[in-house]
Design an enzyme around this catalytic site. Sequence first.
Site, PDB file in Angstrom:
ATOM      1  N   ASP A  59     -12.421  17.772   3.418  1.00  0.00           N
ATOM      2  CA  ASP A  59     -11.929  16.490   3.933  1.00  0.00           C
ATOM      3  C   ASP A  59     -13.121  15.639   4.377  1.00  0.00           C
ATOM      4  N   ALA A  82     -13.121   8.934  -3.070  1.00  0.00           N
ATOM      5  CA  ALA A  82     -12.015   9.472  -2.261  1.00  0.00           C
ATOM      6  C   ALA A  82     -11.459   8.390  -1.350  1.00  0.00           C
ATOM      7  N   GLU A  84      -7.357   6.895   0.471  1.00  0.00           N
ATOM      8  CA  GLU A  84      -5.921   6.654   0.369  1.00  0.00           C
ATOM      9  C   GLU A  84      -5.823   5.354  -0.397  1.00  0.00           C
ATOM     10  N   THR A 131     -12.491  -2.088  -4.444  1.00  0.00           N
ATOM     11  CA  THR A 131     -11.375  -2.745  -5.120  1.00  0.00           C
ATOM     12  C   THR A 131     -11.473  -4.267  -5.023  1.00  0.00           C
ATOM     13  N   ASP A 132     -10.811  -4.946  -5.966  1.00  0.00           N
ATOM     14  CA  ASP A 132     -10.757  -6.428  -5.903  1.00  0.00           C
ATOM     15  C   ASP A 132      -9.848  -6.896  -4.758  1.00  0.00           C
ATOM     16  N   GLU A 133      -9.031  -5.979  -4.192  1.00  0.00           N
ATOM     17  CA  GLU A 133      -8.078  -6.406  -3.152  1.00  0.00           C
ATOM     18  C   GLU A 133      -8.780  -6.879  -1.887  1.00  0.00           C
ATOM     19  N   TYR A 156      -4.321  -1.285   3.514  1.00  0.00           N
ATOM     20  CA  TYR A 156      -5.185  -0.643   2.508  1.00  0.00           C
ATOM     21  C   TYR A 156      -6.424  -1.492   2.244  1.00  0.00           C
ATOM     22  N   SER A 159      -8.841  -1.658   5.072  1.00  0.00           N
ATOM     23  CA  SER A 159      -9.650  -0.445   5.242  1.00  0.00           C
ATOM     24  C   SER A 159     -10.760  -0.388   4.184  1.00  0.00           C
ATOM     25  N   LYS A 160     -10.459  -0.828   2.966  1.00  0.00           N
ATOM     26  CA  LYS A 160     -11.502  -0.829   1.923  1.00  0.00           C
ATOM     27  C   LYS A 160     -12.567  -1.879   2.251  1.00  0.00           C
ATOM     28  N   ILE A 212      11.381  -3.955  -9.357  1.00  0.00           N
ATOM     29  CA  ILE A 212      10.368  -5.022  -9.395  1.00  0.00           C
ATOM     30  C   ILE A 212      10.438  -5.768  -8.071  1.00  0.00           C
ATOM     31  N   TYR A 213       9.298  -5.809  -7.352  1.00  0.00           N
ATOM     32  CA  TYR A 213       9.263  -6.477  -6.052  1.00  0.00           C
ATOM     33  C   TYR A 213       9.408  -7.996  -6.236  1.00  0.00           C
ATOM     34  N   ASN A 255       3.792  -9.171 -13.243  1.00  0.00           N
ATOM     35  CA  ASN A 255       4.411  -7.831 -13.234  1.00  0.00           C
ATOM     36  C   ASN A 255       5.615  -7.754 -14.169  1.00  0.00           C
ATOM     37  N   ARG A 287       7.346  -6.611  -1.418  1.00  0.00           N
ATOM     38  CA  ARG A 287       6.371  -5.907  -0.556  1.00  0.00           C
ATOM     39  C   ARG A 287       5.930  -6.875   0.558  1.00  0.00           C
TER      40      ARG A 287
HETATM   41  P1  NAD Z   1      -6.030   8.292  -6.053  1.00  0.00           P
HETATM   42  O1  NAD Z   1      -5.140   8.092  -4.875  1.00  0.00           O
HETATM   43  O2  NAD Z   1      -5.444   8.615  -7.377  1.00  0.00           O
HETATM   44  O3  NAD Z   1      -7.076   9.471  -5.731  1.00  0.00           O
HETATM   45  C1  NAD Z   1      -7.698   9.587  -4.483  1.00  0.00           C
HETATM   46  C2  NAD Z   1      -8.345  10.971  -4.417  1.00  0.00           C
HETATM   47  O4  NAD Z   1      -9.009  11.068  -3.155  1.00  0.00           O
HETATM   48  C3  NAD Z   1      -7.328  12.119  -4.481  1.00  0.00           C
HETATM   49  O5  NAD Z   1      -7.782  13.115  -5.345  1.00  0.00           O
HETATM   50  C4  NAD Z   1      -7.258  12.628  -3.049  1.00  0.00           C
HETATM   51  O6  NAD Z   1      -6.946  13.997  -2.956  1.00  0.00           O
HETATM   52  C5  NAD Z   1      -8.664  12.337  -2.561  1.00  0.00           C
HETATM   53  N1  NAD Z   1      -8.721  12.188  -1.102  1.00  0.00           N
HETATM   54  C6  NAD Z   1      -7.899  11.421  -0.330  1.00  0.00           C
HETATM   55  N2  NAD Z   1      -8.218  11.572   0.977  1.00  0.00           N
HETATM   56  C7  NAD Z   1      -9.285  12.420   1.018  1.00  0.00           C
HETATM   57  C8  NAD Z   1     -10.075  12.945   2.073  1.00  0.00           C
HETATM   58  N3  NAD Z   1      -9.814  12.641   3.352  1.00  0.00           N
HETATM   59  N4  NAD Z   1     -11.090  13.770   1.772  1.00  0.00           N
HETATM   60  C9  NAD Z   1     -11.355  14.110   0.480  1.00  0.00           C
HETATM   61  N5  NAD Z   1     -10.621  13.645  -0.562  1.00  0.00           N
HETATM   62  C10 NAD Z   1      -9.608  12.813  -0.300  1.00  0.00           C
HETATM   63  O7  NAD Z   1      -6.956   7.003  -6.108  1.00  0.00           O
HETATM   64  P2  NAD Z   1      -7.509   6.205  -7.379  1.00  0.00           P
HETATM   65  O8  NAD Z   1      -6.483   5.233  -7.819  1.00  0.00           O
HETATM   66  O9  NAD Z   1      -8.092   7.165  -8.349  1.00  0.00           O
HETATM   67  O10 NAD Z   1      -8.679   5.376  -6.672  1.00  0.00           O
HETATM   68  C11 NAD Z   1      -9.972   5.948  -6.529  1.00  0.00           C
HETATM   69  C12 NAD Z   1     -10.884   4.931  -5.832  1.00  0.00           C
HETATM   70  O11 NAD Z   1     -10.948   3.745  -6.605  1.00  0.00           O
HETATM   71  C13 NAD Z   1     -10.367   4.504  -4.453  1.00  0.00           C
HETATM   72  O12 NAD Z   1     -11.477   4.362  -3.608  1.00  0.00           O
HETATM   73  C14 NAD Z   1      -9.695   3.158  -4.702  1.00  0.00           C
HETATM   74  O13 NAD Z   1      -9.768   2.346  -3.558  1.00  0.00           O
HETATM   75  C15 NAD Z   1     -10.567   2.620  -5.831  1.00  0.00           C
HETATM   76  N6  NAD Z   1      -9.892   1.676  -6.755  1.00  0.00           N
HETATM   77  C16 NAD Z   1      -8.691   2.002  -7.346  1.00  0.00           C
HETATM   78  C17 NAD Z   1      -8.121   1.132  -8.279  1.00  0.00           C
HETATM   79  C18 NAD Z   1      -6.818   1.455  -8.976  1.00  0.00           C
HETATM   80  O14 NAD Z   1      -6.282   0.602  -9.690  1.00  0.00           O
HETATM   81  N7  NAD Z   1      -6.264   2.643  -8.840  1.00  0.00           N
HETATM   82  C19 NAD Z   1      -8.770  -0.069  -8.577  1.00  0.00           C
HETATM   83  C20 NAD Z   1      -9.971  -0.369  -7.941  1.00  0.00           C
HETATM   84  C21 NAD Z   1     -10.539   0.525  -7.060  1.00  0.00           C
HETATM   85  O1  DAU Z   2      -6.333  -4.219  -7.584  1.00  0.00           O
HETATM   86  C1  DAU Z   2      -6.778  -2.904  -7.432  1.00  0.00           C
HETATM   87  C2  DAU Z   2      -5.741  -2.091  -6.706  1.00  0.00           C
HETATM   88  O2  DAU Z   2      -4.659  -1.874  -7.627  1.00  0.00           O
HETATM   89  C3  DAU Z   2      -6.264  -0.762  -6.178  1.00  0.00           C
HETATM   90  O3  DAU Z   2      -7.255  -1.015  -5.215  1.00  0.00           O
HETATM   91  C4  DAU Z   2      -5.135   0.071  -5.566  1.00  0.00           C
HETATM   92  O4  DAU Z   2      -5.625   1.333  -5.167  1.00  0.00           O
HETATM   93  C5  DAU Z   2      -4.062   0.256  -6.618  1.00  0.00           C
HETATM   94  O5  DAU Z   2      -2.979   0.978  -6.087  1.00  0.00           O
HETATM   95  C6  DAU Z   2      -3.580  -1.096  -7.146  1.00  0.00           C
HETATM   96  O6  DAU Z   2      -2.872  -1.830  -6.122  1.00  0.00           O
HETATM   97  P1  DAU Z   2      -1.520  -2.644  -6.440  1.00  0.00           P
HETATM   98  O7  DAU Z   2      -0.769  -2.802  -5.188  1.00  0.00           O
HETATM   99  O8  DAU Z   2      -1.840  -3.869  -7.241  1.00  0.00           O
HETATM  100  O9  DAU Z   2      -0.826  -1.576  -7.446  1.00  0.00           O
HETATM  101  P2  DAU Z   2       0.704  -1.109  -7.576  1.00  0.00           P
HETATM  102  O10 DAU Z   2       0.800  -0.338  -8.838  1.00  0.00           O
HETATM  103  O11 DAU Z   2       1.193  -0.505  -6.315  1.00  0.00           O
HETATM  104  O12 DAU Z   2       1.457  -2.487  -7.782  1.00  0.00           O
HETATM  105  C7  DAU Z   2       1.161  -3.345  -8.872  1.00  0.00           C
HETATM  106  C8  DAU Z   2       2.039  -4.565  -8.735  1.00  0.00           C
HETATM  107  O13 DAU Z   2       3.397  -4.189  -8.967  1.00  0.00           O
HETATM  108  C9  DAU Z   2       2.027  -5.194  -7.351  1.00  0.00           C
HETATM  109  O14 DAU Z   2       2.142  -6.595  -7.476  1.00  0.00           O
HETATM  110  C10 DAU Z   2       3.261  -4.609  -6.665  1.00  0.00           C
HETATM  111  C11 DAU Z   2       4.223  -4.438  -7.830  1.00  0.00           C
HETATM  112  N1  DAU Z   2       5.162  -3.311  -7.724  1.00  0.00           N
HETATM  113  C12 DAU Z   2       4.679  -2.080  -7.394  1.00  0.00           C
HETATM  114  C13 DAU Z   2       5.512  -0.984  -7.289  1.00  0.00           C
HETATM  115  C14 DAU Z   2       4.984   0.361  -6.897  1.00  0.00           C
HETATM  116  C15 DAU Z   2       6.505  -3.486  -8.003  1.00  0.00           C
HETATM  117  O15 DAU Z   2       6.935  -4.620  -8.336  1.00  0.00           O
HETATM  118  N2  DAU Z   2       7.349  -2.408  -7.910  1.00  0.00           N
HETATM  119  C16 DAU Z   2       6.903  -1.167  -7.559  1.00  0.00           C
HETATM  120  O16 DAU Z   2       7.723  -0.215  -7.459  1.00  0.00           O
END
Ligand code: NAD
Ligand code: DAU
Length: 350
Positions: A59, A82, A84, A131-133, A156, A159-160, A212-213, A255, A287
Amino acid sequence: MKILITGGAGFIGSHVVRLFVNKYPDYTIYNLDKLTYAGNLENLRDIENKPNYKFVKGDIVDAGFINELFAKEQFNAVIHLAAESHVDRSITNPLEFVYTNVIGTVNLLNAAKTLFKQEGSSFKRFYHVSTDEVYGSLGDEGMFTETTAYDPHSPYSASKASSDHFVRAYHDTYKLPCVISNCSNNYGPYHFPEKLIPLCINNIKHNRSLPIYGKGENVRDWLFVEDHARAIDVIFHKAKEGSTYNIGGHNEWKNIDVIRLLCRIMDKKLNREPGCNEKLITFVTDRAGHDLRYAIDSTKLQNELGWKPSLQFEEGLEKTVDWYLANETWLENVTSGSYAHYYEDQYARR
Ligand code: NAD
Ligand code: DAU
């Protein structure tokens, strides 16, 4: 090189680990992961026996454990994924995001700083994946560049953003050799089915409603996950210390249009009547604080480091659907166990 990749059992992390283990047999890749609900070692079955791969369960919030690991292994570099990562979970439980995304990142920075400050240190790079968020929400016009001011809206993204600030502070204050990238929405194999695209693939498969939100008007900029992993490889090896790169596919979709396209692809794949899957679309409560539009300008990465996305969205989405249909056991495993409760809770509320 001994490289520590954190979060390597998650969605993007598993693609990064696979790429580095296969492409760089001379590097030793340590995958540190807590294996939360989102971490799954099944994502790495194909490389788990490679001689240059090691898994460490742990962790990043546990400073004592992190300091011991760094002292023992003397890493040369860190690629930190790593986190959330799910916005909806951050709305329900923000503190978990502060612990992992902020405190976990600072623990890693402290441990890396200790190695970096040792006499004759060979610590070369702390790469923070973000992330771009963090940039907030756009109106109809414009794109996020590397100089866009931070304006996060969800727990989220807050925190990023906080973790990004700490990484820059450690670069500026202690000269730690950091780089950051901010990427748009990823999609592809091993994406956890709480996120929009894999959630809807799974629901279409089971003839369940597609939530769909709001009105589905929110826009996301989608990038195939292997293209993100390639960008991380390029930035890790070529970026200047202290630099930031935006990563994105110039691929904006509302979406509702993503889900309509997905429905059409899956009508064909599942031999269903054309239009059949679209009937599953259900508009649900929006959301809270839902960002309207994200769009990434990745010109800097393309011009300076020569990276380009490789796949068109339609092609990538079809490839993704094929992967989920061919990997039913994976999908069943991740939607059972502790995740099932969350999954069912969500459906009870809708
Ligand atoms: P994910 O949730 O699929 O994976 C996160 C991983 O981190 C998991 O394997 C989890 O077990 C591990 N983890 C969580 N808490 C931990 C802790 N306390 N100690 C050790 N390991 C821990 O996430 P993802 O979608 O693969 O995203 C990975 C990274 O990329 C994140 O930092 C996220 O912010 C960033 N990111 C994601 C997206 C996206 O679209 N998914 C886009 C841009 C950036
Ligand atoms: O932009 C990068 C980010 O993209 C990452 O940093 C995040 O980790 C990743 O989860 C993602 O965030 P979003 O919130 O954009 O992804 P999500 O798939 O949750 O949602 C995509 C879009 O769809 C968003 O506008 C919310 C909407 N949505 C999502 C869910 C889960 C719905 O309409 N219905 C749903 O059930």
